[in-house]
Design an enzyme around this catalytic site. Sequence first.
Site, PDB file in Angstrom:
ATOM      1  N   TYR A 155      16.107  -6.803 -14.731  1.00  0.00           N
ATOM      2  CA  TYR A 155      17.126  -7.827 -14.449  1.00  0.00           C
ATOM      3  C   TYR A 155      18.364  -7.593 -15.322  1.00  0.00           C
ATOM      4  O   TYR A 155      19.499  -7.694 -14.858  1.00  0.00           O
ATOM      5  CB  TYR A 155      16.545  -9.232 -14.700  1.00  0.00           C
ATOM      6  CG  TYR A 155      17.601 -10.304 -14.914  1.00  0.00           C
ATOM      7  CD1 TYR A 155      18.455 -10.685 -13.882  1.00  0.00           C
ATOM      8  CD2 TYR A 155      17.752 -10.926 -16.161  1.00  0.00           C
ATOM      9  CE1 TYR A 155      19.433 -11.659 -14.083  1.00  0.00           C
ATOM     10  CE2 TYR A 155      18.716 -11.896 -16.368  1.00  0.00           C
ATOM     11  CZ  TYR A 155      19.557 -12.256 -15.335  1.00  0.00           C
ATOM     12  OH  TYR A 155      20.536 -13.203 -15.540  1.00  0.00           O
ATOM     13  N   SER A 197      27.553 -18.730 -21.133  1.00  0.00           N
ATOM     14  CA  SER A 197      27.429 -18.709 -19.671  1.00  0.00           C
ATOM     15  C   SER A 197      27.177 -20.112 -19.117  1.00  0.00           C
ATOM     16  O   SER A 197      26.481 -20.921 -19.730  1.00  0.00           O
ATOM     17  CB  SER A 197      26.259 -17.795 -19.287  1.00  0.00           C
ATOM     18  OG  SER A 197      25.903 -17.999 -17.937  1.00  0.00           O
ATOM     19  N   GLN A 203      32.139 -20.126 -20.075  1.00  0.00           N
ATOM     20  CA  GLN A 203      32.312 -19.452 -18.773  1.00  0.00           C
ATOM     21  C   GLN A 203      31.869 -20.384 -17.656  1.00  0.00           C
ATOM     22  O   GLN A 203      30.805 -21.010 -17.728  1.00  0.00           O
ATOM     23  CB  GLN A 203      31.482 -18.160 -18.744  1.00  0.00           C
ATOM     24  CG  GLN A 203      31.533 -17.428 -17.416  1.00  0.00           C
ATOM     25  CD  GLN A 203      30.361 -17.755 -16.504  1.00  0.00           C
ATOM     26  OE1 GLN A 203      29.247 -17.953 -16.980  1.00  0.00           O
ATOM     27  NE2 GLN A 203      30.610 -17.839 -15.201  1.00  0.00           N
ATOM     28  N   TYR A 205      30.980 -21.183 -13.589  1.00  0.00           N
ATOM     29  CA  TYR A 205      30.702 -20.886 -12.180  1.00  0.00           C
ATOM     30  C   TYR A 205      30.924 -22.167 -11.399  1.00  0.00           C
ATOM     31  O   TYR A 205      30.904 -23.268 -11.963  1.00  0.00           O
ATOM     32  CB  TYR A 205      29.246 -20.461 -11.992  1.00  0.00           C
ATOM     33  CG  TYR A 205      28.917 -19.017 -12.307  1.00  0.00           C
ATOM     34  CD1 TYR A 205      29.708 -17.978 -11.828  1.00  0.00           C
ATOM     35  CD2 TYR A 205      27.789 -18.700 -13.058  1.00  0.00           C
ATOM     36  CE1 TYR A 205      29.376 -16.661 -12.095  1.00  0.00           C
ATOM     37  CE2 TYR A 205      27.456 -17.377 -13.330  1.00  0.00           C
ATOM     38  CZ  TYR A 205      28.247 -16.355 -12.845  1.00  0.00           C
ATOM     39  OH  TYR A 205      27.923 -15.061 -13.106  1.00  0.00           O
ATOM     40  N   THR A 212      34.744 -17.219 -13.742  1.00  0.00           N
ATOM     41  CA  THR A 212      34.274 -15.959 -13.150  1.00  0.00           C
ATOM     42  C   THR A 212      34.487 -15.973 -11.642  1.00  0.00           C
ATOM     43  O   THR A 212      33.948 -16.833 -10.938  1.00  0.00           O
ATOM     44  CB  THR A 212      32.785 -15.738 -13.486  1.00  0.00           C
ATOM     45  OG1 THR A 212      32.659 -15.662 -14.907  1.00  0.00           O
ATOM     46  CG2 THR A 212      32.256 -14.449 -12.862  1.00  0.00           C
ATOM     47  N   ARG A 227      20.665  -6.878  -6.008  1.00  0.00           N
ATOM     48  CA  ARG A 227      20.083  -6.039  -7.063  1.00  0.00           C
ATOM     49  C   ARG A 227      18.679  -5.630  -6.631  1.00  0.00           C
ATOM     50  O   ARG A 227      17.742  -6.420  -6.643  1.00  0.00           O
ATOM     51  CB  ARG A 227      20.085  -6.796  -8.391  1.00  0.00           C
ATOM     52  CG  ARG A 227      21.526  -7.243  -8.693  1.00  0.00           C
ATOM     53  CD  ARG A 227      21.708  -8.029  -9.936  1.00  0.00           C
ATOM     54  NE  ARG A 227      23.028  -8.657  -9.909  1.00  0.00           N
ATOM     55  CZ  ARG A 227      23.342  -9.782 -10.531  1.00  0.00           C
ATOM     56  NH1 ARG A 227      22.432 -10.396 -11.260  1.00  0.00           N
ATOM     57  NH2 ARG A 227      24.563 -10.282 -10.442  1.00  0.00           N
ATOM     58  N   LYS A 238      37.982 -14.201 -15.064  1.00  0.00           N
ATOM     59  CA  LYS A 238      37.105 -13.044 -15.295  1.00  0.00           C
ATOM     60  C   LYS A 238      36.654 -12.443 -13.965  1.00  0.00           C
ATOM     61  O   LYS A 238      36.152 -13.172 -13.101  1.00  0.00           O
ATOM     62  CB  LYS A 238      35.870 -13.484 -16.106  1.00  0.00           C
ATOM     63  CG  LYS A 238      34.817 -12.398 -16.305  1.00  0.00           C
ATOM     64  CD  LYS A 238      33.718 -12.884 -17.247  1.00  0.00           C
ATOM     65  CE  LYS A 238      32.674 -11.842 -17.543  1.00  0.00           C
ATOM     66  NZ  LYS A 238      31.625 -11.718 -16.539  1.00  0.00           N
ATOM     67  N   HIS A 275      31.517  -7.107 -13.569  1.00  0.00           N
ATOM     68  CA  HIS A 275      30.247  -7.785 -13.865  1.00  0.00           C
ATOM     69  C   HIS A 275      29.189  -6.762 -14.305  1.00  0.00           C
ATOM     70  O   HIS A 275      27.999  -6.919 -14.049  1.00  0.00           O
ATOM     71  CB  HIS A 275      29.766  -8.519 -12.613  1.00  0.00           C
ATOM     72  CG  HIS A 275      29.151  -9.865 -12.856  1.00  0.00           C
ATOM     73  ND1 HIS A 275      29.810 -11.039 -12.640  1.00  0.00           N
ATOM     74  CD2 HIS A 275      27.909 -10.227 -13.290  1.00  0.00           C
ATOM     75  CE1 HIS A 275      29.008 -12.063 -12.906  1.00  0.00           C
ATOM     76  NE2 HIS A 275      27.843 -11.590 -13.319  1.00  0.00           N
ATOM     77  N   ARG A 304      27.140  -5.270 -11.396  1.00  0.00           N
ATOM     78  CA  ARG A 304      26.062  -6.101 -10.838  1.00  0.00           C
ATOM     79  C   ARG A 304      26.499  -6.847  -9.592  1.00  0.00           C
ATOM     80  O   ARG A 304      25.703  -7.527  -8.962  1.00  0.00           O
ATOM     81  CB  ARG A 304      25.614  -7.122 -11.893  1.00  0.00           C
ATOM     82  CG  ARG A 304      25.033  -6.495 -13.118  1.00  0.00           C
ATOM     83  CD  ARG A 304      25.003  -7.448 -14.297  1.00  0.00           C
ATOM     84  NE  ARG A 304      24.013  -8.496 -14.184  1.00  0.00           N
ATOM     85  CZ  ARG A 304      22.728  -8.347 -14.483  1.00  0.00           C
ATOM     86  NH1 ARG A 304      22.287  -7.177 -14.899  1.00  0.00           N
ATOM     87  NH2 ARG A 304      21.890  -9.347 -14.376  1.00  0.00           N
TER      88      ARG A 304
END
Length: 405
Positions: free
Chosen positions: A36, A118, A139, A141, A167, A176, A266, A290, A293
Amino acid sequence: MKTSTSLIRTKLERISSYEDARAKARYALPRALFDYIDGGSEGEYTMRRNVEAFEELVWRPKQAIYHEQIDTATEVLGTKLSMPVMTAPCGGMRLVHPDGDIGLVKASGNFGICHIASAVSGFPLEEIAASHPGPKWFQLYRLGSRPLMESLVHRAQAAGFGAIVVTVDSVVVGYREKDYRNGFSFNMRVDLKNMARMAPRVVTRPRWLYHYWRDGMPFQISNTMPVEGGEALPLSAMGRTDLSHSPTWDDIEWIRANWEGPLVVKGVMGAEDARRAVDAGADGIVISNHGGRQLEGAPATIDVLPKIAAEVGGETTILLDSGVRRANDVARAVALGAHAVLIGRMSVYGLALGGEAGVTRMLKLLHQELVRTLRLLGVGSIHDLNPSFIDGTLPGRAAPNPSTR
Ligand SMILES: Cc1cc2nc3c(=O)[nH]c(=O)nc-3n(C[C@H](O)[C@H](O)[C@H](O)COP(=O)(O)O)c2cc1C
């Protein structure tokens, strides 16, 4: 006889590089968790390219100059840094080590740099903010809902974070493949069925298992708790593709109007979006894919830095991440126009190996290496670097434009 703490410290002191830490983390973490962290999206071309692109840049040093004092300190948007490095926002850190985001904040703060917490941290943002007096940014989201996003902005402001980092590269989560193969997904829950499935791979990492068990086996986004009426959203919220997890430009306008303090965007990867961010009122950008990712096929960040610096370099603060593995890379990014860089996996592997102390070890390595690199380049200060120190690239690659700073 040595105590176990000093034994751990001695072990950490033996970590010699990013690659060394990565190799050790592979044995410390369950396979699915290591993948991960380590993995990228799809064929991982962008992730590999991030590193290659740094390696291909070659130096033009000034020889026969010895500086007794080397100055690595800088200031970014009012935040003082002992070196031009910050620890990047990384979600799920409490799975890696119980110190999680708090270990990152403390190690960064004690080292005189800034941690960016985060939005999908294992601890509530208020707890992270209160854990250390050092500088920290938040950060953001969107997490699929505008009210949730707005509440995070208000809470981050009240908690005293020094800047907000929005972000924009994650409207949905990148594919992924290793996570898919390992059955490690944001849809996973800590229940009996999943624990039985993961058991054979987890029992071979007893130290990690013991830490995780002692920590109460957390697997949730702590920051969503109050909005969801006391019930934490599982990380599965990030797996939904029918809602945007990144703020849009409309959202950014709202954030600008409602956030007092520096706003950083970002995930900017081109000059047009850099201009758009500046026009939307951003005080800074992070050039980031990122860590490879998200969008497979995105260019390496160091490759696009010169063009972006040419567009907005005089007007805004430029940060960069993705692929920084050594202080040599930090110096290369600064030479080409970045004010500072963020490190992601490098600090995460430190966290995996020793919690807060492991992160400190990685920062110490980086700082020692930065001082040595500046000495070898013949400069006494990080601020003396400029594009003329980059001689070009190894064969097979177009040279960056040296006139952009
Ligand atoms: C395990 C992991 C989790 C991450 N989680 C987040 C996140 O929650 N928010 C975010 O903006 N970026 C996240 N990122 C991206 C990092 O902030 C950063 O952009 C990236 O790691 C830089 O690349 P590097 O790992 O090669 O240094 C994450 C990266 C990793 C490795």
